[in-house]
Design an enzyme around this catalytic site. Sequence first.
Site, PDB file in Angstrom:
ATOM      1  N   LEU A  90      50.871  32.007 137.482  1.00  0.00           N
ATOM      2  CA  LEU A  90      52.290  32.283 137.691  1.00  0.00           C
ATOM      3  C   LEU A  90      53.093  31.020 137.395  1.00  0.00           C
ATOM      4  O   LEU A  90      52.607  29.908 137.607  1.00  0.00           O
ATOM      5  CB  LEU A  90      52.528  32.735 139.139  1.00  0.00           C
ATOM      6  CG  LEU A  90      51.857  34.060 139.526  1.00  0.00           C
ATOM      7  CD1 LEU A  90      52.026  34.329 141.024  1.00  0.00           C
ATOM      8  CD2 LEU A  90      52.416  35.222 138.704  1.00  0.00           C
ATOM      9  N   GLU A 133      57.391  36.799 148.735  1.00  0.00           N
ATOM     10  CA  GLU A 133      57.410  37.675 147.559  1.00  0.00           C
ATOM     11  C   GLU A 133      56.030  38.297 147.384  1.00  0.00           C
ATOM     12  O   GLU A 133      55.905  39.498 147.102  1.00  0.00           O
ATOM     13  CB  GLU A 133      57.825  36.858 146.327  1.00  0.00           C
ATOM     14  CG  GLU A 133      58.416  37.682 145.181  1.00  0.00           C
ATOM     15  CD  GLU A 133      57.381  38.450 144.395  1.00  0.00           C
ATOM     16  OE1 GLU A 133      57.674  39.582 143.973  1.00  0.00           O
ATOM     17  OE2 GLU A 133      56.262  37.938 144.194  1.00  0.00           O
TER      18      GLU A 133
END
Length: 222
Positions: free
Chosen positions: A26, A34
């Site tokens: 990521l 999240e």
Amino acid sequence: TSAPLELTLVVAATARDMGIGANGGLPWTGLRKEMAYFARVTKRGDGNVVIMGRKTWDSIPPKFRPLRGRLNVVISRSFPPGLPKDPAGGPDAGPVEASSLETALEYLRQKKAVESTGTTANGGGRVFVIGGAQIYAAALGLAEARRVLLTRVMSDFSCDTFFPLALGSPTSAEEAEKTASAPKWVQRSRAEHAAWIGEEVPEEVQTENGTEYEFQMWERVD
Ligand code: NDP
């Protein structure tokens, strides 16, 4: 006589250019809330499925995979062609290994058909496509792709992998021309979003680790 099957894509992408990945991982770190949202939403209910590409599977630390409480399906050209086999082992067994998204869906249709006639009451599980870019692209090419749960990341990050559909960015006349015949995606209200995921959706922009983002739901309207 295939049962209808609906795909929901789940993605976090930068607002500027729909960036989703960098160097196999990521682009951001420490978005704990999240990630918790992703886990809750994909787990809520019974018999849910998460479908991912081989590179995304590789990006998950071994101790966290298969993702718990969901049937994991991994797509790789290195897996044997044809209908994938059931994974051996208990409820958190897996992953199911499919050589294409299409064979994965065929497997899930057959499984649903079996479960709806049997005693296991999880034939109604939701099917989520959780990345990466290659598998999102394959999914978006199918009529089954109906919905995108988008975490729009307002802070900018440098990325090498991108979500293959622009959602909510201002379209130029030239771009509008190109996409005129493409499926139309609309953003749903916060209330509709909340009703579908089964929890409240915060109205305000979220901030974690100095990164700003908000939760959105988009649906295909053709
Ligand atoms: P993917 O996760 O989409 O995996 C790609 C692999 O899937 C290919 O190498 C191939 O496996 C297999 N594959 C792809 N297309 C097909 C096909 N048509 N038939 C059969 N197998 C296929 O990789 P990406 O590189 O696109 O995305 C990974 C990146 O995305 C990472 O950086 C990851 O962290 C990020 N990501 C971000 C998310 C977010 O929400 N921000 C969510 C998920 C991932 P093989 O090579 O074994 O044949």
